[in-house]
Design a protein around this motif. Structure first.
Motif, PDB file in Angstrom:
ATOM      1  N   LYS A   1      26.627  36.575  53.113  1.00 58.95           N
ATOM      2  CA  LYS A   1      25.584  36.246  52.145  1.00 58.95           C
ATOM      3  C   LYS A   1      25.234  34.779  52.338  1.00 58.95           C
ATOM      4  CE  LYS A   1      24.484  36.195  47.270  1.00 58.95           C
ATOM      5  NZ  LYS A   1      24.997  36.388  45.912  1.00 58.95           N
ATOM      6  N   GLY A   2      24.107  34.528  53.013  1.00 60.56           N
ATOM      7  CA  GLY A   2      23.732  33.147  53.297  1.00 60.56           C
ATOM      8  C   GLY A   2      24.791  32.475  54.141  1.00 60.56           C
ATOM      9  N   ASP A   3      25.315  31.343  53.666  1.00 56.95           N
ATOM     10  CA  ASP A   3      26.360  30.614  54.379  1.00 56.95           C
ATOM     11  C   ASP A   3      27.746  30.972  53.859  1.00 56.95           C
ATOM     12  OD1 ASP A   3      27.276  28.848  56.336  1.00 56.95           O
ATOM     13  OD2 ASP A   3      27.356  27.172  54.915  1.00 56.95           O
ATOM     14  N   GLY A   4      27.858  32.100  53.159  1.00 56.05           N
ATOM     15  CA  GLY A   4      29.139  32.501  52.608  1.00 56.05           C
ATOM     16  C   GLY A   4      29.265  34.000  52.574  1.00 56.05           C
ATOM     17  N   TYR A   5      29.888  34.503  51.508  1.00 56.32           N
ATOM     18  CA  TYR A   5      30.182  35.927  51.400  1.00 56.32           C
ATOM     19  C   TYR A   5      29.904  36.448  50.000  1.00 56.32           C
ATOM     20  CZ  TYR A   5      33.106  34.822  55.451  1.00 56.32           C
ATOM     21  OH  TYR A   5      33.573  34.389  56.652  1.00 56.32           O
ATOM     22  N   ALA A   6      29.515  37.705  49.924  1.00 53.27           N
ATOM     23  CA  ALA A   6      29.600  38.484  48.694  1.00 53.27           C
ATOM     24  C   ALA A   6      30.931  39.226  48.826  1.00 53.27           C
ATOM     25  CB  ALA A   6      28.437  39.457  48.584  1.00 53.27           C
ATOM     26  N   ILE A   7      31.746  39.164  47.791  1.00 45.89           N
ATOM     27  CA  ILE A   7      33.106  39.694  47.896  1.00 45.89           C
ATOM     28  C   ILE A   7      33.462  40.485  46.644  1.00 45.89           C
ATOM     29  CG2 ILE A   7      34.145  37.595  46.926  1.00 45.89           C
ATOM     30  CD1 ILE A   7      36.461  37.960  48.952  1.00 45.89           C
ATOM     31  N   ALA A   8      34.230  41.558  46.834  1.00 42.46           N
ATOM     32  CA  ALA A   8      34.817  42.311  45.729  1.00 42.46           C
ATOM     33  C   ALA A   8      36.317  42.401  45.996  1.00 42.46           C
ATOM     34  CB  ALA A   8      34.205  43.699  45.619  1.00 42.46           C
ATOM     35  N   ILE A   9      37.104  42.100  44.974  1.00 43.39           N
ATOM     36  CA  ILE A   9      38.558  42.074  45.103  1.00 43.39           C
ATOM     37  C   ILE A   9      39.164  43.004  44.064  1.00 43.39           C
ATOM     38  CG2 ILE A   9      40.629  40.635  44.986  1.00 43.39           C
ATOM     39  CD1 ILE A   9      38.684  38.229  45.584  1.00 43.39           C
ATOM     40  N   GLN A  10      39.975  43.957  44.513  1.00 42.56           N
ATOM     41  CA  GLN A  10      40.748  44.815  43.611  1.00 42.56           C
ATOM     42  C   GLN A  10      42.040  44.073  43.305  1.00 42.56           C
ATOM     43  OE1 GLN A  10      39.722  47.802  42.337  1.00 42.56           O
ATOM     44  NE2 GLN A  10      41.527  47.708  41.036  1.00 42.56           N
ATOM     45  N   LEU A  11      42.289  43.774  42.041  1.00 44.72           N
ATOM     46  CA  LEU A  11      43.438  42.967  41.645  1.00 44.72           C
ATOM     47  C   LEU A  11      44.718  43.799  41.583  1.00 44.72           C
ATOM     48  CD1 LEU A  11      41.720  40.947  38.795  1.00 44.72           C
ATOM     49  CD2 LEU A  11      42.019  40.297  41.192  1.00 44.72           C
ATOM     50  N   ASP A  12      45.833  43.176  41.947  1.00 50.04           N
ATOM     51  CA  ASP A  12      47.136  43.836  41.842  1.00 50.04           C
ATOM     52  C   ASP A  12      47.514  44.037  40.374  1.00 50.04           C
ATOM     53  OD1 ASP A  12      47.397  43.863  44.612  1.00 50.04           O
ATOM     54  OD2 ASP A  12      48.482  41.956  44.648  1.00 50.04           O
ATOM     55  N   GLN A  13      47.225  43.037  39.557  1.00 45.82           N
ATOM     56  CA  GLN A  13      47.473  43.081  38.122  1.00 45.82           C
ATOM     57  C   GLN A  13      46.203  42.620  37.424  1.00 45.82           C
ATOM     58  OE1 GLN A  13      50.401  44.107  36.662  1.00 45.82           O
ATOM     59  NE2 GLN A  13      51.087  44.591  38.729  1.00 45.82           N
ATOM     60  N   PRO A  14      45.843  43.221  36.281  1.00 42.52           N
ATOM     61  CA  PRO A  14      44.634  42.777  35.578  1.00 42.52           C
ATOM     62  C   PRO A  14      44.737  41.307  35.177  1.00 42.52           C
ATOM     63  CG  PRO A  14      45.472  44.822  34.645  1.00 42.52           C
ATOM     64  CD  PRO A  14      46.504  44.334  35.620  1.00 42.52           C
ATOM     65  N   VAL A  15      43.583  40.646  35.171  1.00 41.44           N
ATOM     66  CA  VAL A  15      43.501  39.238  34.785  1.00 41.44           C
ATOM     67  C   VAL A  15      42.711  39.157  33.476  1.00 41.44           C
ATOM     68  CG1 VAL A  15      42.476  37.018  35.408  1.00 41.44           C
ATOM     69  CG2 VAL A  15      43.641  38.377  37.137  1.00 41.44           C
TER      70      VAL A  15
END
Length: 144
Positions: free
Chosen positions: A85-99
């Protein structure tokens, strides 16, 4: 040593020196020895650190283990979506534990997945009210 290429050159030199003294090691073993000599747990950890230092780029990949901070809260998880995404990233992270993204004692908002945009340095341009990046992502070298 400042780059992965320099570390690899050091491993080749070490491998030749050991071979000259009658100790045969594979290139992979030489890389691991160089990593240990430089205070890293293993070659992957050293390589990631050198890449980040040399380029300012956090090397990320789909299903890779990551750690970081989201809205000031620490997390660990796995990348489930990653796109340029442009000069970076669009990211999705599945968490080990909810935050819990709320810092008030009277209620909470638990997140199990984070979606965001980060630069090549692993930090979001968006900031919290206290000036810190909303999302900070690093490779988690301690997990597979």
């Amino acid at each position: 040593m400042r780059t992965p290429a320099e570390a690899k050159a050091q491993a080749r030199t070490l491998r030749r020196a050991l071979a000259a003294s009658g100790h045969t090691v594979s290139h992979a073993e030489a890389l691991e020895l160089v990593a240990h000599q430089n205070g890293a747990r293993d070659w992957n950890t050293l390589n990631a650190r050198l890449m980040k230092e040399a380029t300012g780029h956090v090397p990320l990949h789909l299903n890779g283990a990551v750690r970081g901070r989201y809205l000031g809260q620490p997390f660990t998880g796995r990348i489930v979506s990653l796109s340029q995404k442009g000069d970076g990233y669009a990211i999705a992270i599945q968490l080990d534990q909810p935050v819990d993204t709320v810092q008030f004692a009277s209620f909470s908002n638990l997140r199990r997945r984070i979606n965001g945009s980060i630069g090549r340095n692993g930090r979001s341009a968006a900031r919290t009210s206290d000036g810190f990046p909303q999302l900070i992502v690093e490779r988690d070298g301690g997990r597979t």
